[in-house]
Design an enzyme around this catalytic site. Structure first.
Site, PDB file in Angstrom:
ATOM      1  N   CYS D 150       0.832  -1.207   0.000  1.00  0.00           N
ATOM      2  CA  CYS D 150       0.000   0.000   0.000  1.00  0.00           C
ATOM      3  C   CYS D 150       0.868   1.260   0.000  1.00  0.00           C
ATOM      4  O   CYS D 150       0.647   2.171  -0.800  1.00  0.00           O
ATOM      5  CB  CYS D 150      -0.948  -0.022   1.192  1.00  0.00           C
ATOM      6  SG  CYS D 150      -0.194  -0.499   2.767  1.00  0.00           S
ATOM      7  N   PHE D 151       1.848   1.309   0.890  1.00  0.00           N
ATOM      8  CA  PHE D 151       2.713   2.497   0.935  1.00  0.00           C
ATOM      9  C   PHE D 151       3.437   2.704  -0.396  1.00  0.00           C
ATOM     10  O   PHE D 151       3.448   3.811  -0.939  1.00  0.00           O
ATOM     11  CB  PHE D 151       3.722   2.390   2.081  1.00  0.00           C
ATOM     12  CG  PHE D 151       3.143   2.545   3.455  1.00  0.00           C
ATOM     13  CD1 PHE D 151       2.559   3.739   3.854  1.00  0.00           C
ATOM     14  CD2 PHE D 151       3.186   1.509   4.376  1.00  0.00           C
ATOM     15  CE1 PHE D 151       2.036   3.896   5.137  1.00  0.00           C
ATOM     16  CE2 PHE D 151       2.670   1.658   5.653  1.00  0.00           C
ATOM     17  CZ  PHE D 151       2.098   2.849   6.039  1.00  0.00           C
TER      18      PHE D 151
END
Lengths: 346, 346, 346, 346
Positions: D150-151
């Site tokens: 996600c990051f």
């Protein structure tokens, strides 16, 4: 008076931390022992970083406490394990137990709801139910106080005086209660995860929550006969706070105003209890972090019924704050000692 | 079938935005006009940035809508102003009104609760109360549907079948409801500020909320006589979701299981309603973002009583979703069209 | 010492309420006047019900305060209106001003960022910037203290000592800050509504927030030359708390450990500041409700850089708590008087 | 095209549930197997009640899946265990793996950050890093796609085009990221409890988070040389959403407007990516529940620097949504199939 040397058993849970927070502002309290068997040897800051700066004793195992230097014990251990621990403590200690272990006078009721026979029936006989405003005289003389549950505290404070005044029907009491998640403690359960709690609400323990018999015990005492209640708790997306909306049927000739007058009279001199004006609604956020209980009574749209609204902070008046209030009563101190707090809002 | 050309009046509020969100997944819906008088001339993305990427029409004033190109109107305007607006619309339009303006059949009741005489009594006679599962036949033939309030939806869906089945006492119904803050809309009120809502709970509108007569109207219809209820709403620290815990007295010889069987039978073929198994508790988070209603019935600890738990998303089944369901019914479309959604969780 | 008779101007806002909460535990403080022009004549409980039980004076208009009975003023009025009010106060009063009006020494900078010429330039010359740990000597002698902004407090406490020690480059300071919503105050703005804040995060005031010149002023003082910073605030879904993550470039030969050693040395005797151990991360919840600042320094993965983490409660150390700390300093009291608090957690 | 028969391995976690939610709206997707070894034999509604009404297959053990009836696998198993599972799957299956197991090309880097040698190095060679907008050509031809973290997704989407355009310095990239708690999954950890997350914020994994090497891998590819970054994640009191504030140094002669023009050009035809207008700030709530990424670039107050703001929903574009987007690409379907969603707000 001189200082009270205090041990907190079970200092790594939320009620333990809350006891420490509150006792630091108590002029007679000196914390001499904090126990947490699984974290023994560690500083309290390792389990509660917010407590690191305050020069508190390190965590120890219960077995390693030197009881000769202790006057008073707050026991914040899990239900079931508490009774054996307390049974093993020296008799010079005064004790407030925050678990449910000594709350039910009737050993059969205890066995039915907790699933095993009580391990310390003798102590149970000695224990006083510590709803301070209701049982103050007994608390003042007690050596062992069973601190009430959070839900019972919020429900009994308004209901007991009304039953004693014979103003409400005792067979038709409905308690819809809403609690913050800290009531579930710090143990790891899927239902306590942030993602499972935030932005939603649900009932739980419907018609089967262990606080029901505790509520019924004190209502039955007040009524002079066996009372059952509807008690339906709901889990809120908030850490702290408890709101009980109680639906009652008025006895013939009684009005909602009469109920309010009874409560105003009964609690006029109580420093922690406010009966609100007019139709002001109690809000949990207005008692957050305090030992206060705010109550109001409003006439129902259904003829002959009334709505009682009662709010507390489940960790303070519903647990650690009332425990300290009880300690104060047991020592003859003003009950507000260390507890004269304004709610933290917003 | 061919497309439905839709105008949304009041597109800058939460129910307006929710209509847009849902209608984008509706294969027959085409949004041709979005009104917001104070933001007329601006793109919808200026009031709801999440809607900017989707090629929607700009906001216009109601007065500037070309009604010849519109088939259907969702009216999401404030209570009180709606009736005059709808009275002025061309008669070829089908309408679902999300305000309270056309919900109360009795004009005196309307005047009593809303503080002024109704401005469009003729339309009121024509309007159908759009609790779809209960009034489907009338909705299918209606030109003007009054979309139910969120609280009434959550309470009536379980209660109407039980009253029709004569299984519960109608003079002893207590509805303790909990709602998300989006129900208060996007208007600026101190009580809707984040800091005033988060991490707390309180009752409001106690014994005086305008959804009480709306609930009572349909219960009275079902009972064949006038019914009053206790209705006590509470504001939750959450955006969406509504949970009604309903406390009822069983008629002689009726059990909680009987109630459940009635609801299972009644709603067996309803796509949006689930009667949960065993003692499973409905949770608002399990219907979030959907048009669903989850219900369960649990026997009370008080003999002869039962607890009904009902949850919806106040913005969907309690407002915009049910409005679309009604539109589908009015056009003979499957009611799930555009509404076959899984809850967004966590 | 004898009591300090205190007036709070602007008691109906969040910082006003927080001053009252904290001052009730201050043994020398006596609240003699609470002003709120729009609520003059009402009890404080009408705007903050949590304050109703405590016997506080009713709200009055500023014009109606009898200044002869007042020693000290906390001014919690909006920016811009404050300077004229303070200019009109009798000169015997000591004052801590919580607005931004007297924080910027340079009148041109003030005019540039606040959009109008300063109305009380003479008082500006007199005012002392009240970042207590940094400007203690001046604060102790001051009559008028400009209480720092919340963001500047969280950023300057770690940065000033490091710039004074010439350990970091002053042209490459990046401050990514996260604040609770109470920082926006109690005024009605769409962006402060619960539904617009909960369960989301966003930056605001990017490269244009008024706290940037305030931060730069004290950094420039420390550096002996003009310093600019990146300052990017973000709004959090929480009421209280502020976390600044500060990204700095180390000067040649300096390590992250050197930075930490500097801060440990500088703040060793400061009661409100903790430099955390190892890689422990500061959390806003561990300072909630307190006047504390928790800081740590961690070596960056990028060579020659370090990450400084600093947390406060924006309403306490970032506003009302530091204001009381400054009052204590101005009277020669121990700075912890009334402020020796444990964080409320959970 | 005909339907795709899909198995989800690890359906009892949050990303598994999110895959199911999204795939129900995908016209070609048919869910034929859902695995959860510890809950094998139970209905999916037993672990996710919101999924109970939808006629989904019961949970089974991975060993019990009949692969002959499966075309496509989403693997949502924990890091470390995934590689062995995937190595054992039949070769006719196309796979998108949501774990970190196949994201790092360099096996030494994998071993360094994950603490053990890779178990399936041959598959690692085959795996394509599925940041769809950046590696579309490879994804379309891939059999095994490693779905990005996600990051990395939130950071790489804006950074890769800027590095390819040689507009920013690659040795001075600072990524301050804020994530919702669902990123920690559904496993039981004290730090994921509601009471430990709500109303507070803190950094974690400072200078040591495993997404750093993943970010660096793709930046290094773009730069043609090894790149390191500052990556500092923070845990937010919210379930979903991720905001990365990225601080970059401009190469000589480059302005923030130039960066924005590059991103606008690069993403003009991308359906999921919006470059916002003017100084509009991306907000996580405006992409909640969607596969979208909103980005803006704003000139820094520090000369020669810019601020890039990028938001996604960590469970959708940061996990399950991008996984489906990759599946669509692998089958030559329009990438928006099943993903044409409006954010759920409020």
């Amino acid at each position: 008076m001189s200082e009270i040397r205090i041990a907190i058993l079970g200092a790594s849970g939320y009620t333990g931390a809350e006891l420490i927070r509150l006792l630091r502002n108590h002029p007679q309290a000196r914390l001499v022992a904090l126990t947490a068997d699984r974290s023994a040897g560690k500083p309290i800051g390792s389990v509660f970083p917010q407590l690191a700066p305050f020069g508190l004793p390190d965590l120890v195992a219960i077995a390693d406490v030197d009881w000769s230097g202790v006057d008073f014990v707050f026991c914040a251990l899990p239900h079931g394990t508490t009774q054996a621990v307390i049974a093993g403590l020296p008799s010079h200690l005064k004790i407030v137990d925050l678990s449910a272990d000594f709350r039910l006078d009737n050993l059969d009721t205890y066995a039915e709801w907790y699933g095993h026979a009580h391990q310390a029936p003798g102590l149970q006989t000695e224990a006083v139910y510590g709803l301070t405003e209701i049982h103050r005289d007994a608390v003042q003389k007690a050596r062992l106080v069973a601190n009430p549950g959070c839900f019972p505290t919020s429900a009994l404070l308004p209901l007991v005086p009304l039953i004693e005044a014979a103003q409400i029907e005792v067979d038709d009491i409905i308690i819809d209660a809403k609690t913050g998640t800290s009531g579930a403690g710090r143990s790891l359960k899927e239902g306590s995860l942030y993602c499972e709690v935030t932005e939603g609400v649900h009932a739980y323990g419907v018609a089967s929550h262990r606080h029901a018999p505790e509520i019924e015990q004190d209502l039955s005492r007040s009524a002079g006969r066996s009372v059952l209640v509807n008690f339906t708790p709901h889990l809120m997306p908030m850490s702290r706070g408890m709101a009980s909306s109680i639906y009652v049927k008025l006895r013939p000739g009684v009005s909602a105003e009469d109920l309010k007058a009874t409560l105003i009279g009964r609690y006029r001199d109580e420093p922690f209890i406010s009966i609100l004006s007019g139709k002001d609604v109690p809000q949990t956020r207005h008692v957050r972090g305090t030992n206060r209980c705010h109550i109001n009574v409003i006439a129902d749209r259904l003829p002959g019924r009334a709505i009682i609204l009662s709010v507390i902070d489940n960790l303070v008046k519903g647990a650690s704050g009332q425990a300290i209030q009880n300690m104060n009563a047991m020592y003859g101190l003003p009950e507000t000692t260390g507890l004269d707090l304004v709610a933290i809002f917003p």
